[in-house]
Design a protein around this motif. Structure first.
Motif, mmCIF file in Angstrom:
data_model
loop_
_atom_site.group_PDB
_atom_site.id
_atom_site.type_symbol
_atom_site.label_atom_id
_atom_site.label_comp_id
_atom_site.label_asym_id
_atom_site.label_seq_id
_atom_site.Cartn_x
_atom_site.Cartn_y
_atom_site.Cartn_z
ATOM 1 N N HIS A 1 -8.810 -6.165 6.997
ATOM 2 C CA HIS A 1 -8.680 -5.478 5.702
ATOM 3 C C HIS A 1 -10.053 -5.248 5.074
ATOM 4 O O HIS A 1 -10.314 -4.187 4.490
ATOM 5 N N GLN B 1 0.820 -1.216 0.000
ATOM 6 C CA GLN B 1 0.000 0.000 0.000
ATOM 7 C C GLN B 1 0.851 1.261 0.000
ATOM 8 O O GLN B 1 0.404 2.309 -0.473
ATOM 9 N N GLN C 1 -7.328 -1.493 -5.603
ATOM 10 C CA GLN C 1 -8.632 -2.088 -5.371
ATOM 11 C C GLN C 1 -8.401 -3.530 -4.902
ATOM 12 O O GLN C 1 -7.345 -4.111 -5.140
ATOM 13 N N TYR C 2 -9.400 -4.091 -4.252
ATOM 14 C CA TYR C 2 -9.210 -5.396 -3.625
ATOM 15 C C TYR C 2 -10.402 -6.309 -3.884
ATOM 16 O O TYR C 2 -11.545 -5.860 -3.990
ATOM 17 N N ASP D 1 -3.868 3.422 -3.918
ATOM 18 C CA ASP D 1 -5.213 3.425 -4.498
ATOM 19 C C ASP D 1 -5.623 2.054 -5.027
ATOM 20 O O ASP D 1 -6.516 1.951 -5.880
ATOM 21 N N ILE E 1 -14.039 -4.511 1.213
ATOM 22 C CA ILE E 1 -13.594 -5.409 0.146
ATOM 23 C C ILE E 1 -14.670 -6.449 -0.155
ATOM 24 O O ILE E 1 -15.176 -7.105 0.760
ATOM 25 N N HIS F 1 -11.437 -1.512 4.088
ATOM 26 C CA HIS F 1 -11.514 -1.109 2.679
ATOM 27 C C HIS F 1 -12.799 -1.543 1.990
ATOM 28 O O HIS F 1 -12.903 -1.394 0.765
#
Length: 244
Positions: free
Chosen positions: A163, A114, A121-122, A119, A169, A167
Motif C-alpha cells: 500500500h 477504496q 488519504q493515508y 480519494d 503513504i 499510494h
C-alpha cells in the motif's frame, strides 16, 4: 454501484499492536474527527480508537473470505450486504468535511473501502517485530493469534509495504523517541489539514502506556526474511531530518 463520497477521509494503516491507536488518538486531538470510537479497552487504556461498526464490517468481510484478523486472507471479495453497511456508515459521517478511521484489519480490507472512497488519504505506522510479539503475548493465552506472531507480523507488514508503494503513504515508526514521534505527528496533521494550534491539556501520547518497550534485540537476531521486511519499513519511514 457504490456511492462515492466527497469528504476528505484519512485511513490510518498498520498492524495490530504497532501504534495505530496512538497515531489515531494523536491525530484526533489535533483535529481529525473519528466519530463514535472505543475510548477505553483492556489493552488500550485510552481506547483503541476503532469504530465498532467498521470493526464489525471488517471482521465480517474477512470471515466471508475464509479468514480473520489473526489469519487474514490475501484476496477480498464482498457482497451487496457489506456494501450497504459500509455506505450507510460512511453516510453517517457526511456532515464532517474531514474524518478518519483506524482498524488494523484495513491493511487487508482496503480495496473494499477504496471502492466507495477512492480519494482517501493515508498515514501508516509500524513497530519492531519483537515489540509487537511481546505486546500480543501480554494479552494472555486466550487471545493469542491463530498463526505464529512473527508470521502474522510479516503478513501485515508485507501488505502494508504494498500500500505504501502504491499510494506513497507517509510512515511513522512507533519506536521513535517521544519528541521525534510528536513532531512527526504534528507534521502529518499539517499535511492532512487538521492541525490545531491549541495544545492538548492531556496529551494522548504517553510513554508509560506503550506496551513492550525495552530491548528488542539486535537486527541480527531477526531471521533474514523478517529482517528484510523490517529494513524495508525503516527505509520507507518519514525522514526525521525533515521533521525534527
Amino acid at each position: 454501484m457504490a456511492e462515492i463520497y466527497p469528504a476528505k477521509v484519512v485511513c490510518i494503516l498498520g498492524m495490530h499492536r504497532s501504534g495505530t491507536s496512538c497515531l489515531a488518538g494523536c491525530l484526533e486531538e489535533r483535529g481529525l474527527f473519528l466519530g463514535d470510537v472505543i475510548n477505553f479497552a483492556t489493552f488500550n487504556r485510552r481506547g483503541n480508537k476503532e469504530s465498532p461498526e467498521i470493526m464489525r464490517i471488517n471482521n465480517d468481510l474477512m470471515a466471508l473470505n475464509g479468514g480473520s484478523w489473526d489469519n487474514p486472507p490475501e484476496e477480498m471479495r464482498w457482497n451487496d450486504d457489506l456494501r450497504a453497511r459500509r455506505d450507510m456508515h460512511i453516510a453517517s459521517l457526511d456532515g464532517h468535511s474531514v474524518w478518519g478511521f483506524k482498524d488494523p484489519r484495513s491493511v487487508f480490507t482496503l480495496p473494499f473501502w477504496q471502492e466507495a472512497l477512492p480519494d482517501m488519504q493515508y498515514v501508516a505506522t509500524f513497530r519492531h517485530p519483537f515489540a509487537v510479539v511481546r505486546s500480543l503475548q501480554r494479552r494472555g493465552p486466550n487471545l493469542q493469534p491463530a498463526i505464529a506472531p512473527l508470521e502474522l507480523w510479516m503478513r501485515y507488514n508485507r501488505k502494508l509495504l504494498g500500500h505504501i508503494a502504491a499510494h506513497d503513504i507517509p510512515l511513522v515508526n512507533f519506536d521513535w523517541s517521544p519528541d521525534a514521534y510528536g513532531k512527526a505527528v504534528d507534521h502529518l496533521a499539517g499535511r492532512l489539514g487538521v492541525a490545531s494550534d491549541a495544545p492538548a491539556e492531556n496529551p494522548f501520547y504517553e510513554q508509560s502506556l506503550r506496551m513492550s518497550d525495552g530491548d528488542v534485540g539486535t537486527p541480527q537476531s531477526l531471521s533474514p526474511e523478517v529482517r528484510g521486511v523490517y529494513d524495508a519499513l525503516l527505509k520507507r519511514a518519514m525522514p526525521l531530518s525533515e521533521i525534527v
